[in-house]
Design a protein around this motif. Structure first.
Motif, PDB file in Angstrom:
ATOM      1  N   ARG A  86       0.793  -1.174   0.062  1.00 56.15           N
ATOM      2  CA  ARG A  86       0.000   0.031  -0.182  1.00 56.15           C
ATOM      3  C   ARG A  86       0.932   1.263  -0.105  1.00 56.15           C
ATOM      4  O   ARG A  86       0.661   2.459  -0.531  1.00 56.15           O
ATOM      5  CB  ARG A  86      -1.077  -0.142   1.093  1.00 56.15           C
ATOM      6  CG  ARG A  86      -2.078  -1.250   1.181  1.00 56.15           C
ATOM      7  CD  ARG A  86      -3.024  -0.966   2.179  1.00 56.15           C
ATOM      8  NE  ARG A  86      -2.637  -1.059   3.585  1.00 56.15           N
ATOM      9  CZ  ARG A  86      -2.316  -1.977   4.158  1.00 56.15           C
ATOM     10  NH1 ARG A  86      -2.985  -3.332   3.917  1.00 56.15           N
ATOM     11  NH2 ARG A  86      -2.053  -2.036   5.639  1.00 56.15           N
ATOM     12  N   ALA A  87       1.747   1.263   0.627  1.00 61.44           N
ATOM     13  CA  ALA A  87       3.045   2.243   0.758  1.00 61.44           C
ATOM     14  C   ALA A  87       3.445   2.780  -0.738  1.00 61.44           C
ATOM     15  O   ALA A  87       3.541   3.709  -0.913  1.00 61.44           O
ATOM     16  CB  ALA A  87       3.991   2.130   1.836  1.00 61.44           C
ATOM     17  N   ILE A  88       3.879   1.640  -1.313  1.00 60.50           N
ATOM     18  CA  ILE A  88       4.436   1.828  -2.888  1.00 60.50           C
ATOM     19  C   ILE A  88       3.215   2.448  -3.378  1.00 60.50           C
ATOM     20  O   ILE A  88       3.667   3.220  -4.367  1.00 60.50           O
ATOM     21  CB  ILE A  88       4.753   0.348  -3.268  1.00 60.50           C
ATOM     22  CG1 ILE A  88       6.326  -0.044  -2.449  1.00 60.50           C
ATOM     23  CG2 ILE A  88       5.208   0.522  -4.751  1.00 60.50           C
ATOM     24  CD1 ILE A  88       6.445  -1.506  -2.776  1.00 60.50           C
ATOM     25  N   ALA A  89       1.957   1.781  -3.519  1.00 58.82           N
ATOM     26  CA  ALA A  89       1.039   2.405  -4.273  1.00 58.82           C
ATOM     27  C   ALA A  89       0.740   3.990  -4.097  1.00 58.82           C
ATOM     28  O   ALA A  89       0.462   4.535  -5.011  1.00 58.82           O
ATOM     29  CB  ALA A  89      -0.221   1.550  -3.875  1.00 58.82           C
ATOM     30  N   LEU A 113      -5.572   5.461   0.215  1.00 59.45           N
ATOM     31  CA  LEU A 113      -5.365   5.885  -1.253  1.00 59.45           C
ATOM     32  C   LEU A 113      -6.746   6.785  -1.747  1.00 59.45           C
ATOM     33  O   LEU A 113      -7.028   6.972  -2.841  1.00 59.45           O
ATOM     34  CB  LEU A 113      -5.242   4.662  -2.113  1.00 59.45           C
ATOM     35  CG  LEU A 113      -3.730   4.190  -1.783  1.00 59.45           C
ATOM     36  CD1 LEU A 113      -3.837   2.784  -2.549  1.00 59.45           C
ATOM     37  CD2 LEU A 113      -2.744   5.152  -2.226  1.00 59.45           C
ATOM     38  N   GLY A 114      -7.774   7.020  -0.632  1.00 58.80           N
ATOM     39  CA  GLY A 114      -8.816   7.767  -1.330  1.00 58.80           C
ATOM     40  C   GLY A 114      -8.381   9.115  -1.740  1.00 58.80           C
ATOM     41  O   GLY A 114      -7.571   9.794  -1.380  1.00 58.80           O
ATOM     42  N   TYR A 115      -9.506   9.799  -2.262  1.00 59.86           N
ATOM     43  CA  TYR A 115      -9.149  11.059  -3.191  1.00 59.86           C
ATOM     44  C   TYR A 115      -8.953  12.125  -1.942  1.00 59.86           C
ATOM     45  O   TYR A 115      -7.923  12.954  -2.135  1.00 59.86           O
ATOM     46  CB  TYR A 115     -10.387  11.447  -3.697  1.00 59.86           C
ATOM     47  CG  TYR A 115     -10.332  12.885  -4.208  1.00 59.86           C
ATOM     48  CD1 TYR A 115      -9.403  13.403  -5.086  1.00 59.86           C
ATOM     49  CD2 TYR A 115     -11.119  13.829  -3.682  1.00 59.86           C
ATOM     50  CE1 TYR A 115      -9.019  14.748  -5.574  1.00 59.86           C
ATOM     51  CE2 TYR A 115     -11.230  15.290  -4.300  1.00 59.86           C
ATOM     52  CZ  TYR A 115     -10.053  15.528  -5.164  1.00 59.86           C
ATOM     53  OH  TYR A 115      -9.811  16.865  -5.376  1.00 59.86           O
ATOM     54  N   GLU A 116      -9.696  12.214  -1.055  1.00 59.74           N
ATOM     55  CA  GLU A 116      -9.508  13.257   0.358  1.00 59.74           C
ATOM     56  C   GLU A 116      -8.084  12.782   0.616  1.00 59.74           C
ATOM     57  O   GLU A 116      -7.403  13.831   1.287  1.00 59.74           O
ATOM     58  CB  GLU A 116     -10.621  13.250   0.954  1.00 59.74           C
ATOM     59  CG  GLU A 116     -11.850  13.726   0.629  1.00 59.74           C
ATOM     60  CD  GLU A 116     -11.917  15.270   0.093  1.00 59.74           C
ATOM     61  OE1 GLU A 116     -10.960  16.080   0.784  1.00 59.74           O
ATOM     62  OE2 GLU A 116     -12.659  15.418  -0.852  1.00 59.74           O
TER      63      GLU A 116
END
Length: 407
Positions: A86-89, A113-116
């Motif tokens: 998730r950190a790489i993403a 990883l949400g928009y906000e």
């Protein structure tokens, strides 16, 4: 220089896109950006990757569809259940100009990883979110494939014959229409970002694309006809209701021909071409509203004429009379058609083993910055090393990720 080492061309050269999605809508949206020069990094799950890799007809275990849907993309594998994945993403998302995702609402938020969440760190973030029912509303959490969007958006209701159940279009039109809305939204958001300060200081935004709304957007005058006149558009087979004549007719050799003689001047030429001078000169049929009242008579006359002609004879006569008409093509017809060939609508490529294969050419055609296919769909995780090195990870880091099944 091999295909994957070729410089990126196109109007989107320099634009970075992160694709977090599977199957059709999100990946098709990203595919079009890749075709016109964007660097698209597609994140896939380790092991099997995007399920579309196994859909429909396969070549050496991989879908032929994949060759088109993932062309020009870079594939990396990330285990999103692992915090390091998730950190790489997240690193990739913060570097991207555009993020495209088609998970259910809320999934990206669970992964930070949400928009906000991304916008808080990078106000210029542009995120295209494709889902069945959008990011809000009582149905937002329900699964929504293209077939559901086509049904709810109104397309299925008007498709088919009146005396039979609704039918589907033979391709995943709901997903593809949503993807095109995503591309349009992304380009408008990019234009706004660049006009308000660019990548560093511009204003980003979320593009919220719902499959059912994308289909609904195609439904012409459906709403005002019902609201003002109480008219519910119904299934009418091959005809175009209220626009006459525009229908599908059968020739004597059993082929189908679509004839669109609904323009006033075109209608006269059509009637003269089929030997119905009486209809060509009938004052009631001079305008469309008058012809609508005589739909059955007009269709009957055209069909009676088609009963006496082969498909080639009918087309030759209608084309000579400048009446829009055409055969209904299969892919076999397309592959040898002079118009398709003159427009270079097929590209010749080859698989890794040297087997040749044709792909559909890229549309639309831009005169100065046309799209290009630099490579077909990549192998699963083919670009793991390249992408991770670009993020600053060492060989030892990458080896550890592999050993720990982060990749």
């Amino acid at each position: 220089m091999n295909d994957q080492q070729k410089p990126t061309h196109g109007p989107l050269k320099g634009i970075k896109v992160l694709e977090l999605g599977t199957l059709i809508a999100g990946p098709f949206c990203a595919r079009m950006l890749a075709e016109f020069g964007a660097e698209v990094i597609k994140v896939e799950a380790p092991g099997d990757g995007d399920p579309i890799r196994k859909w429909r007809v396969l070549k050496d275990g991989t879908s032929l569809w994949w060759s088109v849907q993932a062309r020009n993309k870079k594939s990396i594998t990330l285990n999103m259940k692992d915090a390091r994945g998730r950190a790489i993403a997240r690193q990739l998302a913060l570097e991207a100009d555009i993020i495209i995702e088609n998970y259910r609402p809320g999934v990206l938020e669970k992964w930070d990883l949400g928009y906000e969440q991304l916008k808080a760190d990078k106000p210029s973030t542009i995120m295209v979110r494709l889902s069945g029912f959008g990011q809000t509303g009582p149905m937002k959490d329900q699964p929504g494939f293209g077939a559901i969007g086509e049904s709810m958006g109104g397309l299925r209701y008007v498709s088919g014959h009146a005396d039979r159940p609704p039918v589907r279009v033979g391709v995943s039109i709901g997903d593809s229409v949503a993807a095109l809305h995503g591309v349009i939204g992304a380009m408008m958001a990019l234009r706004h970002r660049d006009a308000t300060g660019g990548r560093e200081h511009g204003q980003g935004q979320m593009v919220d694309v719902a499959l059912y709304e994308s289909v609904f957007n195609l439904m012409e005058s459906l709403v005002p006809e019902y609201d003002h006149a109480g008219v519910v558009r119904e299934r009418t087979g091959g005809a175009l209701p209220g626009i006459v004549p525009s229908n599908t007719y059968t020739t004597k050799d059993g082929d189908n021909v679509v004839i669109a003689g609904n323009g006033d001047a075109i209608f006269k030429r059509l009637m003269l071409a089929i030997g119905r001078d009486d209809m060509a000169g009938d004052p009631q049929m001079e305008r469309n509203d008058g012809r609508v009242a005589r739909t059955a008579d007009i269709d009957g006359a055209i069909q009676a004429w088609c009963d006496t002609k082969s498909i080639d004879e009918a087309l030759a006569i209608l084309q000579a009379a400048d009446v829009p008409a055409g055969k209904i093509y299969s892919v076999k017809d397309m592959m040898t058609d002079p118009q398709f060939l003159a427009r270079n609508m097929f590209e010749q490529h080859q698989f890794a083993d040297g087997t040749p294969v044709k792909l559909p050419a890229i549309s639309p055609k831009l005169s100065e910055t046309p799209g290009h296919t630099h490579w077909m769909g990549p192998g699963l995780g083919e670009h793991n090393y390249e992408v991770l090195k670009s993020l600053g990870y060492s060989d030892a880091d990458i080896a550890a990720f592999k050993a720990d099944k982060v990749l």
